[in-house]
Design a protein around this motif. Structure first.
Motif, PDB file in Angstrom:
ATOM      1  N   ARG A 294      31.924 -23.396  23.633  1.00  0.00           N
ATOM      2  CA  ARG A 294      32.390 -24.733  23.996  1.00  0.00           C
ATOM      3  C   ARG A 294      31.891 -25.769  22.988  1.00  0.00           C
ATOM      4  N   THR A 295      30.671 -25.607  22.522  1.00  0.00           N
ATOM      5  CA  THR A 295      30.123 -26.508  21.501  1.00  0.00           C
ATOM      6  C   THR A 295      30.973 -26.462  20.237  1.00  0.00           C
ATOM      7  N   ILE A 296      31.288 -25.251  19.787  1.00  0.00           N
ATOM      8  CA  ILE A 296      32.089 -25.083  18.570  1.00  0.00           C
ATOM      9  C   ILE A 296      33.461 -25.731  18.721  1.00  0.00           C
ATOM     10  N   GLN A 297      34.093 -25.514  19.860  1.00  0.00           N
ATOM     11  CA  GLN A 297      35.426 -26.090  20.080  1.00  0.00           C
ATOM     12  C   GLN A 297      35.375 -27.623  20.051  1.00  0.00           C
ATOM     13  N   LEU A 298      34.341 -28.207  20.644  1.00  0.00           N
ATOM     14  CA  LEU A 298      34.270 -29.666  20.714  1.00  0.00           C
ATOM     15  C   LEU A 298      33.836 -30.291  19.388  1.00  0.00           C
ATOM     16  N   ILE A 299      33.185 -29.520  18.515  1.00  0.00           N
ATOM     17  CA  ILE A 299      32.987 -29.999  17.141  1.00  0.00           C
ATOM     18  C   ILE A 299      34.336 -30.058  16.442  1.00  0.00           C
ATOM     19  N   HIS A 300      35.125 -29.004  16.609  1.00  0.00           N
ATOM     20  CA  HIS A 300      36.460 -28.964  16.007  1.00  0.00           C
ATOM     21  C   HIS A 300      37.314 -30.137  16.493  1.00  0.00           C
ATOM     22  N   ASP A 301      37.166 -30.478  17.775  1.00  0.00           N
ATOM     23  CA  ASP A 301      37.974 -31.550  18.358  1.00  0.00           C
ATOM     24  C   ASP A 301      37.437 -32.947  18.041  1.00  0.00           C
ATOM     25  N   GLY A 302      36.295 -33.018  17.346  1.00  0.00           N
ATOM     26  CA  GLY A 302      35.770 -34.303  16.901  1.00  0.00           C
ATOM     27  C   GLY A 302      34.830 -35.008  17.851  1.00  0.00           C
ATOM     28  N   TYR A 303      34.323 -34.292  18.867  1.00  0.00           N
ATOM     29  CA  TYR A 303      33.448 -34.948  19.841  1.00  0.00           C
ATOM     30  C   TYR A 303      31.959 -34.797  19.528  1.00  0.00           C
ATOM     31  N   LEU A 304      31.634 -33.960  18.577  1.00  0.00           N
ATOM     32  CA  LEU A 304      30.239 -33.742  18.198  1.00  0.00           C
ATOM     33  C   LEU A 304      30.160 -33.749  16.679  1.00  0.00           C
ATOM     34  N   LYS A 343      21.600 -23.750   9.229  1.00  0.00           N
ATOM     35  CA  LYS A 343      22.924 -24.034   8.691  1.00  0.00           C
ATOM     36  C   LYS A 343      23.607 -25.081   9.567  1.00  0.00           C
ATOM     37  N   PHE A 344      23.897 -26.243   8.987  1.00  0.00           N
ATOM     38  CA  PHE A 344      24.624 -27.270   9.723  1.00  0.00           C
ATOM     39  C   PHE A 344      26.101 -26.884   9.802  1.00  0.00           C
ATOM     40  N   VAL A 345      26.642 -26.914  11.001  1.00  0.00           N
ATOM     41  CA  VAL A 345      28.063 -26.655  11.215  1.00  0.00           C
ATOM     42  C   VAL A 345      28.712 -27.967  11.642  1.00  0.00           C
ATOM     43  N   THR A 346      29.713 -28.411  10.883  1.00  0.00           N
ATOM     44  CA  THR A 346      30.382 -29.678  11.133  1.00  0.00           C
ATOM     45  C   THR A 346      31.886 -29.449  11.263  1.00  0.00           C
ATOM     46  N   LYS A 347      32.625 -30.507  11.475  1.00  0.00           N
ATOM     47  CA  LYS A 347      34.079 -30.391  11.603  1.00  0.00           C
ATOM     48  C   LYS A 347      34.695 -29.769  10.354  1.00  0.00           C
ATOM     49  N   SER A 348      34.114 -30.035   9.192  1.00  0.00           N
ATOM     50  CA  SER A 348      34.673 -29.509   7.945  1.00  0.00           C
ATOM     51  C   SER A 348      34.369 -28.028   7.735  1.00  0.00           C
ATOM     52  N   SER A 349      33.394 -27.488   8.466  1.00  0.00           N
ATOM     53  CA  SER A 349      33.017 -26.090   8.248  1.00  0.00           C
ATOM     54  C   SER A 349      33.132 -25.224   9.499  1.00  0.00           C
ATOM     55  N   VAL A 350      33.682 -25.766  10.573  1.00  0.00           N
ATOM     56  CA  VAL A 350      33.661 -25.060  11.854  1.00  0.00           C
ATOM     57  C   VAL A 350      34.769 -24.023  12.008  1.00  0.00           C
ATOM     58  N   ASP A 351      35.856 -24.134  11.249  1.00  0.00           N
ATOM     59  CA  ASP A 351      37.014 -23.271  11.477  1.00  0.00           C
ATOM     60  C   ASP A 351      36.711 -21.771  11.453  1.00  0.00           C
ATOM     61  N   PRO A 352      35.907 -21.269  10.498  1.00  0.00           N
ATOM     62  CA  PRO A 352      35.622 -19.827  10.526  1.00  0.00           C
ATOM     63  C   PRO A 352      34.946 -19.359  11.815  1.00  0.00           C
ATOM     64  N   TYR A 353      34.164 -20.233  12.436  1.00  0.00           N
ATOM     65  CA  TYR A 353      33.515 -19.864  13.696  1.00  0.00           C
ATOM     66  C   TYR A 353      34.533 -19.752  14.827  1.00  0.00           C
ATOM     67  N   LEU A 354      35.610 -20.529  14.730  1.00  0.00           N
ATOM     68  CA  LEU A 354      36.655 -20.487  15.750  1.00  0.00           C
ATOM     69  C   LEU A 354      37.648 -19.362  15.508  1.00  0.00           C
ATOM     70  N   ASN A 355      37.914 -19.074  14.258  1.00  0.00           N
ATOM     71  CA  ASN A 355      39.017 -18.169  13.907  1.00  0.00           C
ATOM     72  C   ASN A 355      38.584 -16.722  13.738  1.00  0.00           C
ATOM     73  N   THR A 356      37.293 -16.453  13.799  1.00  0.00           N
ATOM     74  CA  THR A 356      36.788 -15.100  13.587  1.00  0.00           C
ATOM     75  C   THR A 356      35.968 -14.660  14.792  1.00  0.00           C
ATOM     76  N   SER A 357      36.273 -13.491  15.331  1.00  0.00           N
ATOM     77  CA  SER A 357      35.500 -12.928  16.438  1.00  0.00           C
ATOM     78  C   SER A 357      34.689 -11.751  15.917  1.00  0.00           C
ATOM     79  N   THR A 358      33.370 -11.891  15.896  1.00  0.00           N
ATOM     80  CA  THR A 358      32.503 -10.836  15.358  1.00  0.00           C
ATOM     81  C   THR A 358      31.290 -10.628  16.241  1.00  0.00           C
TER      82      THR A 358
END
Length: 378
Positions: A294-304, A343-358
């Motif tokens: 949920r944290t990752i998704q809301l970074i992608h959506d611009g709330y964090l 490792k800081f994860v921001t809106k500009s770097s979050v996509d791989p965390y959303l698009n990859t299941s490992t």
């Protein structure tokens, strides 16, 4: 808790004795167990070595590690069912399979130090070959760790370490530099907020896996010289409780400029409150730690603004490797502290965390190699 089990060495030997075709057909599981890492590397490294390749060279190779006992490492944890530690358990499983070891996952579901100490003592009584434990209390683990060492059982701290100046005799720490990670978060907060009220949320004040982060963040904000009013808020040990406390604090302090957290559950709670009240549109900044979906998704959506990845997979993987090398060498090699990074994860770097299941992020049980894509960012 259930222990990891792998195919007995006799089955591995039967595959080898079938001849070259048996080796070629060997699965990842069969190849990486039995005689241990050395044999696996010898077999893998022999592929393409001269005209004999895997079939001609591997059979004559001398593995650097001879056949060994299936050493058992007991992992005592402070929140055994917390989703944060799912990738840690996958890291343990993978390293144990690779090195021909067994493991047990046990401890407390509620950060009860007494329950954890009892789990350590049980591991000693059961004659575990190694123990790994987050040292979440400044003194509670001193005596049990010493008792394990006196019994010839090496003990490693992971995820949380004894405080500086502590007398705890653990052999090494595998995990993030917690104070430094908090300090770097505090520097980022000071870059985002010029002045005003900033809330720092912490699940369980004083616990050594998160308190150093809070201390580091507070020190960095203070050192910045900015007129930032920091208020520390305890949220509790469960995700629902954390969300409730964060929501209540915001409703009572709607003039705040920032909401940040030092643990996974509180970070998700901050993100949810930021979304519910659309706080970024009001100039409020937020951030925290760890990679709950949920944290990752809301970074992608611009709330964090950000979250910090402390790489829980390798906290388990490296702890098993350290224990194996220590045991294989009779204590001559290691142990050494391992910083699992920040490792800081921001809106500009979050996509791989959303698009990859490992397994590396705890999203799937499937073992896989993830292809590299694009430039590597430090």
């Amino acid at each position: 808790m259930a222990e990891q089990t792998t195919k007995p060495q006799t089955e591995y030997d039967a595959e080898r004795n079938e001849g070259g075709q048996g080796i070629v057909r060997a699965t990842r599981r069969g190849l990486l167990q039995g005689a241990g890492l050395g044999a696996a590397l010898s077999l893998l490294g022999a592929a393409g070595a001269g005209h004999g390749g895997l079939i001609g060279s591997a059979l004559a190779a001398e593995p650097p590690f001879p056949a060994h006992k299936r050493w058992k490492i007991v992992f005592v944890n402070h929140v055994t069912t917390n989703p944060f530690f799912v990738p840690t358990q996958y890291g343990i499983q993978d390293a144990a399979e690779l090195l021909g070891m067994d493991y047990q996952w046990t401890g407390s579901a509620t950060s009860d130090a007494g329950e954890m100490v009892r789990a350590v003592n049980s591991a000693i009584a059961a004659k575990a070959d190694a123990i790994a434990v987050p040292i979440v209390d400044p003194t509670a683990f001193d005596k049990p760790v010493q008792a394990a060492l006196d019994a010839g059982i090496p003990v490693f701290a992971y995820n949380a370490d004894a405080p500086r100046g502590s007398t705890n005799p653990r052999l090494a720490y595998i995990g993030q530099d917690l104070y430094l990670s908090g300090y770097q978060m505090g520097e980022r907060i000071a870059n985002l907020v010029d002045s005003g009220l900033v809330a720092l949320f912490i699940a369980t004040p004083g616990q050594l896996n998160i308190q150093p982060r809070l201390d580091g963040a507070s020190d960095a904000i203070r050192k910045s010289g900015k007129k930032i009013d920091v208020q520390t808020v305890a949220t509790g040990a469960t995700v629902n409780e954390e969300l409730s406390k964060i929501k209540a604090f915001y409703l009572g302090h709607q003039n705040l400029k920032g909401m940040f957290a030092v643990d996974a559950g509180s970070t998700q709670g901050v993100a949810e409150v930021m979304r519910e009240s659309n706080l970024p549109a009001k100039g409020v900044h937020g951030g925290g730690f760890d990679l709950l979906p949920r944290t990752i998704q809301l970074i992608h959506d611009g709330y964090l603004d950000f979250t910090i990845d402390q790489q829980p997979y390798v906290q388990g993987f490296y702890a098993v490797v350290e224990a194996f090398v220590f045991l294989a060498s009779g204590g001559l090699v290691g142990p050494g502290n391992i910083n699992t990074g920040l490792k800081f994860v921001t809106k500009s770097s979050v996509d791989p965390y959303l698009n990859t299941s490992t397994r590396y992020e705890g999203k799937t049980t499937k073992a896989q190699i993830v292809p590299m894509s694009g430039a590597i960012k430090s």
